[in-house]
Scaffold this motif. Structure first.
Motif, mmCIF file in Angstrom:
data_model
loop_
_atom_site.group_PDB
_atom_site.id
_atom_site.type_symbol
_atom_site.label_atom_id
_atom_site.label_comp_id
_atom_site.label_asym_id
_atom_site.label_seq_id
_atom_site.Cartn_x
_atom_site.Cartn_y
_atom_site.Cartn_z
ATOM 1 N N THR A 9 0.841 -1.200 0.000
ATOM 2 C CA THR A 9 0.000 0.000 0.000
ATOM 3 C C THR A 9 0.873 1.246 0.000
ATOM 4 N N LEU A 10 0.242 2.400 -0.247
ATOM 5 C CA LEU A 10 0.975 3.664 -0.190
ATOM 6 C C LEU A 10 1.477 3.945 1.223
ATOM 7 N N ARG A 11 0.769 3.463 2.222
ATOM 8 C CA ARG A 11 1.268 3.622 3.590
ATOM 9 C C ARG A 11 2.580 2.881 3.784
ATOM 10 N N ASP A 12 2.727 1.710 3.139
ATOM 11 C CA ASP A 12 3.995 0.975 3.212
ATOM 12 C C ASP A 12 5.129 1.796 2.615
ATOM 13 N N VAL A 13 4.836 2.533 1.539
ATOM 14 C CA VAL A 13 5.867 3.381 0.925
ATOM 15 C C VAL A 13 6.323 4.443 1.916
#
Length: 297
Positions: free
Chosen positions: A279-283
């Motif tokens: 997910t973008l949160r992981d980025v």
């Protein structure tokens, strides 16, 4: 090195400055780099003082192969020498006209597999010298070749410093927006909108870490590179992206499903720390690791 000062801490007398110096002779720089080329430059050493034949009449200081399979010429100068770039470009032109000869050298040193994977789209010239002029820096930006200018200094009897003064990737330089668009399209073709957005976000973050970041495309991964690789992005899987970083896994609190120690395990690209992005949160979570790997390179 420009503005850099090095000090040794001493509990009795405080701090002692270690004064920088140049090598006594050019050959000392060459011997030092060739002996430790993998560590210093991320390049596998192939040959020293390589003779280019009676017609060309030259002698290449060092030949190597970088982490992505790109041919590398390394030229050395003890101090400042206005001819180092032109000399290197002269040899780079010879190299492009003698690809079969270089591949034979790779086959003899590293085997048939390495020879079959030489990346001719991005041959590199690395110039290592005591210093460079502003004219040198301007000159490399006007050429269509991949050139790195690296300043060296010796400190005391056992320390060496390298500083990248300029790094240009000729023939592969396009705007970051165009680069991101190409990556997004490739990801979209494979997995669709979610993976395309995720891939684009990772690409933007990695390219945005500094002005000296260059990208090298291979069939099985994309390398993000300063003088050496600091990140490798693999093609999207069904639900995640894999990024490999030059970060010591022992220095990281590994999180199952997010970070993994892959030292000693086979994988595409380079780096011992695997980061899994879904997910973008992981980025966002990974950005500190990205910056650490960039700094290490």
């Amino acid at each position: 090195m420009s503005g850099l000062k090095l000090f040794r801490t001493d509990t009795h007398s405080g701090m002692t400055e270690i004064m920088p110096r140049l090598a006594e002779v050019e050959a000392d720089v060459q011997e030092l780099v060739e002996t430790h080329m993998k560590t210093l430059l991320g390049v596998t050493f192939l040959a020293s003082e390589y003779i280019t034949g009676p017609v060309h009449g030259g002698r290449i200081d060092s030949l190597g192969l970088d982490e992505n399979g790109s041919p590398v010429i390394v030229e050395y100068k003890r101090g400042v020498d206005a001819g180092v770039i032109n000399q290197g470009l002269f040899y780079l032109a010879w190299l492009m006209d003698h690809r079969a000869e270089f591949e034979r050298l790779v086959r003899d040193r590293l085997g048939a597999t390495a020879a079959s994977q030489v990346l001719w789209s991005g041959p590199r010239l690395i110039c290592i010298a005591g210093d460079f002029t502003r004219y040198d820096v301007h000159a490399v930006r006007e050429h269509r070749r991949s050139i790195d200018l690296v300043r060296y200094r010796l400190f005391g009897g056992d320390l060496v410093g390298l500083e990248t003064v300029a790094s240009v990737r000729g023939g592969m330089q396009v705007s970051r927006r165009a680069q991101r668009g190409a990556v997004v399209r490739a990801a979209f073709d494979v997995q669709g909108t979610a993976m395309s957005e995720l891939t684009g976000a990772v690409d933007e973050v990695l390219l945005g870490l500094g002005d000296g970041v260059n990208r090298v495309d291979r069939k099985t991964y994309r390398a993000y590179q300063r003088l050496r690789n600091f990140a490798c992005l693999c093609p999207p899987q069904r639900s995640k992206l894999l990024v490999y970083l030059k970060v010591d896994p022992g220095d990281v609190d590994l999180v199952p499903g997010f970070t993994r120690d892959v030292s000693g395990l086979g994988h595409h690209g380079t780096g011992d720390l695997e980061v899994q992005l879904r997910t973008l949160r992981d980025v966002e979570r990974a950005q500190e690791l990205f910056r650490a790997s960039y700094a290490a390179a």
